[in-house]
Design an enzyme around this catalytic site. Structure first.
Site, PDB file in Angstrom:
ATOM      1  N   CYS A  23     -17.031   2.252  25.253  1.00 13.94           N
ATOM      2  CA  CYS A  23     -16.259   3.142  24.002  1.00 13.94           C
ATOM      3  C   CYS A  23     -17.264   3.900  23.259  1.00 13.94           C
ATOM      4  CB  CYS A  23     -15.495   1.996  23.292  1.00 13.94           C
ATOM      5  SG  CYS A  23     -14.679   2.981  22.038  1.00 13.94           S
ATOM      6  N   HIS A  27       0.467  -3.463   6.317  1.00 14.65           N
ATOM      7  CA  HIS A  27      -0.829  -3.670   6.911  1.00 14.65           C
ATOM      8  C   HIS A  27      -2.032  -4.082   6.330  1.00 14.65           C
ATOM      9  CE1 HIS A  27      -0.479   0.147   4.690  1.00 14.65           C
ATOM     10  NE2 HIS A  27      -1.945   0.272   4.880  1.00 14.65           N
ATOM     11  N   GLU A  28      -1.579  -4.785   5.003  1.00 20.56           N
ATOM     12  CA  GLU A  28      -2.667  -5.179   4.050  1.00 20.56           C
ATOM     13  C   GLU A  28      -2.262  -6.663   4.014  1.00 20.56           C
ATOM     14  OE1 GLU A  28      -3.935  -3.622   0.467  1.00 20.56           O
ATOM     15  OE2 GLU A  28      -3.984  -1.733   0.977  1.00 20.56           O
ATOM     16  N   CYS A  59     -12.057   3.931  16.698  1.00 20.84           N
ATOM     17  CA  CYS A  59     -11.796   3.337  18.087  1.00 20.84           C
ATOM     18  C   CYS A  59     -10.332   3.703  18.615  1.00 20.84           C
ATOM     19  CB  CYS A  59     -11.942   1.788  18.308  1.00 20.84           C
ATOM     20  SG  CYS A  59     -11.540   1.144  19.863  1.00 20.84           S
ATOM     21  N   CYS A 101     -12.703  -2.229  19.621  1.00 14.52           N
ATOM     22  CA  CYS A 101     -12.784  -2.813  20.957  1.00 14.52           C
ATOM     23  C   CYS A 101     -14.283  -3.282  21.070  1.00 14.52           C
ATOM     24  CB  CYS A 101     -12.088  -2.097  22.075  1.00 14.52           C
ATOM     25  SG  CYS A 101     -13.340  -0.809  22.525  1.00 14.52           S
ATOM     26  N   ARG A 110      -2.184  -3.000  -7.282  1.00 21.67           N
ATOM     27  CA  ARG A 110      -1.772  -3.646  -5.974  1.00 21.67           C
ATOM     28  C   ARG A 110      -0.779  -4.981  -6.176  1.00 21.67           C
ATOM     29  NH1 ARG A 110      -2.539   0.020  -3.328  1.00 21.67           N
ATOM     30  NH2 ARG A 110      -3.745   0.015  -1.295  1.00 21.67           N
ATOM     31  N   CYS A 155     -16.788   3.237  19.366  1.00 20.62           N
ATOM     32  CA  CYS A 155     -17.446   2.110  18.894  1.00 20.62           C
ATOM     33  C   CYS A 155     -18.813   1.705  18.919  1.00 20.62           C
ATOM     34  CB  CYS A 155     -16.734   0.665  19.657  1.00 20.62           C
ATOM     35  SG  CYS A 155     -14.867   0.560  19.245  1.00 20.62           S
ATOM     36  N   ARG A 187      -4.645   3.612  20.383  1.00 23.01           N
ATOM     37  CA  ARG A 187      -4.045   4.460  19.352  1.00 23.01           C
ATOM     38  C   ARG A 187      -2.874   4.937  19.896  1.00 23.01           C
ATOM     39  NH1 ARG A 187      -1.684   6.813  16.656  1.00 23.01           N
ATOM     40  NH2 ARG A 187      -2.365   8.105  14.956  1.00 23.01           N
ATOM     41  N   CYS A 211      -7.122  -2.371   3.770  1.00 19.99           N
ATOM     42  CA  CYS A 211      -7.027  -0.869   3.728  1.00 19.99           C
ATOM     43  C   CYS A 211      -7.331  -0.365   2.648  1.00 19.99           C
ATOM     44  CB  CYS A 211      -5.334  -0.682   3.641  1.00 19.99           C
ATOM     45  SG  CYS A 211      -4.948   1.148   3.957  1.00 19.99           S
ATOM     46  N   CYS A 246       0.858  -1.271  -0.094  1.00 17.57           N
ATOM     47  CA  CYS A 246      -0.177   0.173   0.069  1.00 17.57           C
ATOM     48  C   CYS A 246       0.811   1.187   0.253  1.00 17.57           C
ATOM     49  CB  CYS A 246      -0.808  -0.002   1.131  1.00 17.57           C
ATOM     50  SG  CYS A 246      -1.916   1.446   1.420  1.00 17.57           S
ATOM     51  N   HIS A 247       0.430   2.426  -0.630  1.00 17.24           N
ATOM     52  CA  HIS A 247       1.256   3.474  -0.771  1.00 17.24           C
ATOM     53  C   HIS A 247       1.480   4.188   0.856  1.00 17.24           C
ATOM     54  CE1 HIS A 247       1.671   4.162  -5.120  1.00 17.24           C
ATOM     55  NE2 HIS A 247       0.614   3.873  -5.077  1.00 17.24           N
ATOM     56  N   THR A 248       0.575   3.750   1.695  1.00 14.90           N
ATOM     57  CA  THR A 248       0.976   4.152   2.917  1.00 14.90           C
ATOM     58  C   THR A 248       2.210   3.690   3.731  1.00 14.90           C
ATOM     59  OG1 THR A 248      -1.509   4.327   3.547  1.00 14.90           O
ATOM     60  CG2 THR A 248       0.079   4.512   5.503  1.00 14.90           C
TER      61      THR A 248
END
Length: 500
Positions: free
Chosen positions: A220, A185-186, A231, A215, A492, A223, A235, A295, A163-165
């Protein structure tokens, strides 16, 4: 009587054919046939055998009695000819192909087994791509992945999509970027072991890691609110590259800690996640395709469906035609948008945009005026109902806002800008009714909604195959995947680490 020719010729008598007659079979049942979720029938209204021999109404009555679903299409003006059969044969091939694929997936899921008994509770030695510093190639290294602590899950990563992130952080543009770290993260993963107190997944389950956790706790407010998916439970620690207890689960060959990334770190053959970051999915979904829902694709779809709630008949402009932008186009088309303007400086991306539903195509470098004036003036009278920035460029974000419809237009920021960049526009743009908003992970609540996206794909309602343009094998090929992502023709690149 009906069946005389066929049954007498093939079986010797009409009575011998009773057990093969669909109406008779259903009449003798009290429950539907579980192997058939639906039965598709096309029948011509001008068929000369319709009333005396075929009698579809009797079949429908028998099906209703036992609860069997039947889809009967009465085709006006068609008779009993071979032309009638040829006219609808494609529909039937697709009908059966979809169900055969579903059976194939189910068989794959049943055959997919993993024995993790030798590794559970112990550190695992594996390969990973380590980001040692910004603007440096990833380093393939042998690392140690510690067992999960309470509330954590250790997983075997089967496939990871670039991913570009990831590139954004590797290039040093991420203000939260930590080094050394393991990016990614994907991904599509299999649960290897679980820590104390984990109940939502078990070893052997298939999951998608989600950088936006859920969560789902009663206290929360995020959520429990339908307005957001943000959420904040983990974090603070996720943002500084550690697990919820403030420590890491990765060590390099010298025993030094390696930071986590976005709570995922899937450029490793094994990783550790918070339980609340694990979206459990159907085992029928191939993990090298499921990873797309971690993502970019989900973000683009959700920006349309959740954040902006694009209505049927809307007009839409999409700036940036990478995977996220194309997912926006696909989502807008599915939502019923009738004008979809695709904007990019690379003309080669327009073909895929058109296939997914784009109706107009704009390359800003060929215009003699700002692109927002072209859209709100030439292509439309007052602008588009919805616009989406998928570039991360703050000037493009402004253009996207300023081409939104006077009085009610909404512009959604999806792309992530580099550290220190700020957006700007004249306040008059907002005073005259435009709305500027943003989205993270498309507003999807990860553990609840990602499994639904996967199921929609399995049900044939949400195709994502077109996003995978490059494939690689082995975690060590990740740098090659990054190079492909930079090529301009890659949506991708999926790196598969091992058998699914």
């Amino acid at each position: 009587p009906w069946g005389t020719n066929a049954f007498e010729s093939y079986l010797g008598s009409v009575d011998a054919g009773q057990s093969l007659d669909a109406t008779c079979i259903l009449k003798n049942r009290d429950t539907p046939m579980v192997e058939f979720d639906d039965i598709l029938i096309d029948q011509g209204t001008d068929d000369e055998f319709l009333e005396e021999q075929l009698k579809p109404n009797q079949l429908l009555a028998a099906a209703e009695k036992c609860g069997q679903k039947i889809t009967l299409n009465m085709r006006e003006g068609y008779d009993h000819s071979y032309y009638f059969i040829a006219a609808f044969i494609e529909d039937h091939v697709k009908f059966h192909a979809k169900r055969l694929k579903k059976k194939q997936n189910a068989a794959l899921a049943e055959a997919t087994t993993h024995d993790f008994s030798d590794t559970q509770g112990k550190p695992i030695q594996c390969k990973a791509m380590v980001a040692r510093g910004p603007k440096q190639p990833l380093s393939e290294e042998d690392i140690t992945v510690d067992p999960p602590n309470a509330g954590e899950v250790r997983v075997k990563v089967v496939a990871n999509a670039l991913c570009h992130t990831d590139i954004y952080t590797l290039e040093g543009s991420d203000p939260e970027g930590k080094f050394p770290s393991i990016l990614g993260h994907e991904a599509g993963c299999v649960v290897e072991s679980i820590g104390e107190g984990v109940t939502s997944v078990q070893p052997g389950d298939h999951i998608i890691p989600c950088y936006t956790p859920q969560c789902a706790e009663p206290d929360c407010v995020f959520c429990q609110s339908p307005k957001t998916n943000l959420c904040p439970k983990i974090r603070a620690t996720q943002g500084i590259g550690v697990m919820p207890d403030g420590t890491t689960r990765f060590k390099d060959a010298d025993g030094n800690p390696i930071y986590h990334f976005m709570g995922c770190s899937t450029m490793s053959e094994y990783t550790v996640l918070a339980e609340i970051s694990c979206a459990k999915i159907s085992k029928e979904m191939a993990l090298d395709k499921a990873c797309l829902f971690g993502c970019g694709v989900a973000t683009g779809l959700g920006a349309v469906w959740n954040t902006c709630k694009v209505e049927q008949g809307s007009s839409v402009a999409v700036f940036g035609l990478g995977a996220v932008g194309l997912a926006v186009i696909q989502g807008a088309k599915m939502a019923g948008a009738t004008q979809i303007i695709a904007v990019d400086v690379n003309n080669s991306k327009f073909d895929m945009a058109k296939q997914l539903g784009a109706t107009d195509f704009v390359n800003p470098t060929t215009l003699d005026k700002p692109v927002q004036q072209h859209i709100a003036g030439d292509l439309t009278d007052w602008g588009v109902d919805y616009s989406f920035d998928c570039t991360g460029n703050v000037e493009v974000m402004r253009a996207a806002l300023e081409c939104a419809h006077r009085g009610w237009g909404e512009s959604c920021v999806i792309g992530v800008a580099a550290a220190g960049h700020e957006i700007s526009t004249r306040p008059f743009q907002l005073v005259t009714g435009r709305v500027w908003k943003g989205t993270a992970f498309g507003g999807f609540k990860s553990r609840t909604d990602v499994p639904k996206l996967v199921q929609a794909n399995l049900d044939g309602k949400l195709d994502v195959d077109h996003f995978i343009t490059h494939r690689f094998s082995g975690v060590g090929t990740t740098n090659d995947a990054i190079e492909a992502l930079h090529s301009g023709c890659c949506l991708r690149a999926v790196v598969k680490y091992g058998p699914n």
